[in-house]
Design an enzyme around this catalytic site. Structure first.
Site, PDB file in Angstrom:
ATOM      1  N   PHE A   1       0.852  -1.184   0.000  1.00 48.80           N
ATOM      2  CA  PHE A   1       0.000   0.000   0.000  1.00 48.80           C
ATOM      3  C   PHE A   1       0.893   1.240   0.000  1.00 48.80           C
ATOM      4  O   PHE A   1       1.869   1.307   0.767  1.00 48.80           O
ATOM      5  CB  PHE A   1      -0.941   0.015   1.199  1.00 48.80           C
ATOM      6  CG  PHE A   1      -1.980   1.098   1.095  1.00 48.80           C
ATOM      7  CD1 PHE A   1      -3.045   0.969   0.227  1.00 48.80           C
ATOM      8  CD2 PHE A   1      -1.860   2.259   1.835  1.00 48.80           C
ATOM      9  CE1 PHE A   1      -3.992   1.968   0.094  1.00 48.80           C
ATOM     10  CE2 PHE A   1      -2.800   3.273   1.717  1.00 48.80           C
ATOM     11  CZ  PHE A   1      -3.871   3.124   0.843  1.00 48.80           C
TER      12      PHE A   1
ATOM     13  N   ASP B   1       0.765  -4.642   8.701  1.00 47.24           N
ATOM     14  CA  ASP B   1      -0.341  -3.715   8.463  1.00 47.24           C
ATOM     15  C   ASP B   1      -1.613  -4.554   8.324  1.00 47.24           C
ATOM     16  O   ASP B   1      -1.734  -5.370   7.408  1.00 47.24           O
ATOM     17  CB  ASP B   1      -0.083  -2.915   7.182  1.00 47.24           C
ATOM     18  CG  ASP B   1      -1.146  -1.846   6.914  1.00 47.24           C
ATOM     19  OD1 ASP B   1      -2.267  -1.954   7.453  1.00 47.24           O
ATOM     20  OD2 ASP B   1      -0.859  -0.924   6.138  1.00 47.24           O
TER      21      ASP B   1
ATOM     22  N   TYR C   1     -11.643   2.448   9.965  1.00 44.36           N
ATOM     23  CA  TYR C   1     -12.792   2.854   9.148  1.00 44.36           C
ATOM     24  C   TYR C   1     -13.196   1.857   8.071  1.00 44.36           C
ATOM     25  O   TYR C   1     -14.141   2.108   7.328  1.00 44.36           O
ATOM     26  CB  TYR C   1     -12.547   4.229   8.504  1.00 44.36           C
ATOM     27  CG  TYR C   1     -11.250   4.384   7.749  1.00 44.36           C
ATOM     28  CD1 TYR C   1     -11.102   3.922   6.450  1.00 44.36           C
ATOM     29  CD2 TYR C   1     -10.170   5.010   8.348  1.00 44.36           C
ATOM     30  CE1 TYR C   1      -9.924   4.078   5.760  1.00 44.36           C
ATOM     31  CE2 TYR C   1      -8.975   5.178   7.669  1.00 44.36           C
ATOM     32  CZ  TYR C   1      -8.854   4.714   6.365  1.00 44.36           C
ATOM     33  OH  TYR C   1      -7.668   4.861   5.698  1.00 44.36           O
ATOM     34  N   LYS C   2     -12.515   0.729   7.997  1.00 40.60           N
ATOM     35  CA  LYS C   2     -12.916  -0.285   7.022  1.00 40.60           C
ATOM     36  C   LYS C   2     -13.874  -1.271   7.712  1.00 40.60           C
ATOM     37  O   LYS C   2     -15.027  -0.947   7.959  1.00 40.60           O
ATOM     38  CB  LYS C   2     -11.685  -0.961   6.430  1.00 40.60           C
ATOM     39  CG  LYS C   2     -10.832  -0.025   5.575  1.00 40.60           C
ATOM     40  CD  LYS C   2      -9.646  -0.736   4.982  1.00 40.60           C
ATOM     41  CE  LYS C   2      -8.860   0.141   4.020  1.00 40.60           C
ATOM     42  NZ  LYS C   2      -8.244   1.324   4.649  1.00 40.60           N
TER      43      LYS C   2
ATOM     44  N   ARG D   1     -12.511  -3.829  -7.482  1.00 39.37           N
ATOM     45  CA  ARG D   1     -12.546  -4.516  -6.184  1.00 39.37           C
ATOM     46  C   ARG D   1     -13.980  -4.598  -5.683  1.00 39.37           C
ATOM     47  O   ARG D   1     -14.734  -3.621  -5.739  1.00 39.37           O
ATOM     48  CB  ARG D   1     -11.719  -3.769  -5.139  1.00 39.37           C
ATOM     49  CG  ARG D   1     -10.252  -3.684  -5.384  1.00 39.37           C
ATOM     50  CD  ARG D   1      -9.498  -3.220  -4.131  1.00 39.37           C
ATOM     51  NE  ARG D   1     -10.097  -2.050  -3.498  1.00 39.37           N
ATOM     52  CZ  ARG D   1      -9.682  -1.513  -2.359  1.00 39.37           C
ATOM     53  NH1 ARG D   1      -8.652  -2.056  -1.728  1.00 39.37           N
ATOM     54  NH2 ARG D   1     -10.258  -0.437  -1.846  1.00 39.37           N
TER      55      ARG D   1
END
Length: 414
Positions: free
Chosen positions: A129, A199, A224-225, A373
């Site tokens: 990422f 991560d 927040y996911k 995705r």
């Protein structure tokens, strides 16, 4: 579940027998929308608005500054960290909520490098990422004689050597959805004397994570996911008990002080995990994250993982049965044990297809250069959601709807 594409009645029977079916009602999902982007931003829990309103009007508005003690504001980072701990296989005193994912990554990566002063390499993978790579390079530039080395994920374990200070990897890859073998890579790092930092941003709350079982040193993740804390929610960090007292945060803010309200001029780090705090906790945002964590209730990770894998199996079966002939290729591993909770497919016109799907009520997202995705959040994604999404994707392709010029315009956020 077989690889065959079932009929709608069969899929609805799966939803009827789903042990997590009542969790969906805890979210304010818009009618007419199939939301498959919880891997990027979790859906709004129904309780969040009232929770924030209470924090604003009663705690801040009425109790004012007494809320730091009366309403437990000062303990929020540790309290929320303890709530996240069971979702990632950690002890309550090994997780704390603070800052953003990027800031936490900087803190732990710099601390790990400082703890291995005779080693110069941060080892990671290319295509990680972006913020992970950016922060790693920033730390290397800031600290003398440090460098970032990248190796393909399958070569990481063999590449760890006597110069490796810390291995930085993402457990579930943000684009491909591939999940790395945490236990094996962690063991390889430790055999070479290196620390490891994982991560968990695309893992926590949806896939099996056992930090202590794997002997992990350090980890970070966002709120927040799959944790449903809202846009920009505070992140979390994990530091194993075994290394807590040997690492020093490079951001020695007052909330990480052993006695912050003594207001002394000299810094003394707090014992344990609290030394990795820095500034004043964002109480309104933490209130929203607290409500997001409530959506899990007493749900065990085994149930979440089982449903995540079943949803992924269904989605992959549908793509292969209904959509491959339209030029899609599967990016995500088929093996449920080797993937996270989103499925990625590649197509030269993935951006336009994504926009055409959104126009029909199926919300996924696009990752450059060619990946669509589709996220699967076990708490609220239904089997019928997945079935309908596949059918709508097939219709978009069969009708050529994605060719509408309106779908070619790129937005700032993809």
């Amino acid at each position: 579940m077989t690889g065959e594409w079932p009929d709608l009645d069969t899929v609805r029977s799966w939803d009827a027998s789903d042990p997590l079916r009542d969790r969906r009602a805890r979210f304010a999902l818009p009618q007419g929308m199939i939301y498959l982007d919880g891997n990027s931003l979790g859906a709004l829990p129904r309780a969040t608005a009232d929770r924030i309103a209470d924090t604003v009007t009663r705690q801040w508005g009425r109790d004012l500054i007494s809320s730091w003690n009366k309403n437990g504001w000062i303990d929020a980072p540790a309290r929320l960290g303890a709530r996240i701990a069971p979702l990632i296989g950690a002890a309550a005193d090994e997780v704390i909520v603070a800052d953003s994912t990027s800031v936490n990554l900087f803190k732990l990566l710099a601390a790990a490098c400082a703890a291995r002063p005779d080693r110069g390499t941060i080892l990671t993978e290319p295509g990680n990422f972006p913020t992970d790579l950016y922060v790693a390079n920033g730390v290397a530039q800031m600290m003398p004689d440090r460098r970032v080395r990248t190796m393909a994920a399958e070569e990481i374990a063999a590449a760890i050597d006597a110069d490796t200070a810390v291995v930085l990897l993402t457990h579930v890859h943000y684009k491909t959805g591939a999940m790395l073998d945490m236990a094996a890579i962690t063991a390889a790092a430790h055999r070479a004397g290196a620390l490891i930092l994982w991560d968990l941003s695309h893992s926590a709350g949806a896939v099996d994570v056992d930090l202590n079982g794997c002997g992990v040193d350090l980890a970070i993740g966002c709120g927040y996911k799959y944790l449903n804390g809202g846009p920009g929610a505070p992140a979390f960090l994990f530091v194993a008990r075994s290394v807590q007292e040997t690492l020093s945060s490079p951001l020695s803010g007052w909330m990480g002080h052993a006695a912050p309200f003594d207001f002394g001029d000299d810094y003394a780090p707090a014992p344990g995990i609290r030394r990795f705090l820095c500034g004043t906790p964002p109480i309104l945002a933490m209130s929203a994250l607290d409500a997001g964590l409530d959506t899990f209730g007493e749900t065990g990770m085994a149930q979440l993982v089982a449903k995540s894998r079943a949803l992924g199996d269904l989605l992959i079966a549908g793509i292969e049965a209904r959509c491959v002939r339209h030029g899609f290729s599967l990016v995500t591993p088929r093996d449920p044990a080797a993937r996270g909770s989103h499925v990625s497919i590649a197509h030269p016109h993935a951006w336009e297809i994504c926009q055409a799907l959104i126009a029909r009520g199926v919300v996924g997202d696009f990752r450059a250069p060619d990946v669509l995705r589709l996220g699967l959040t076990p708490l609220y994604t239904s089997f019928e959601d997945v079935w309908q999404a596949v059918e709508l994707l097939a219709a978009v392709m069969e009708e050529g709807a994605w060719r509408d010029p309106a779908f070619a315009a790129r937005a700032a956020v993809t």
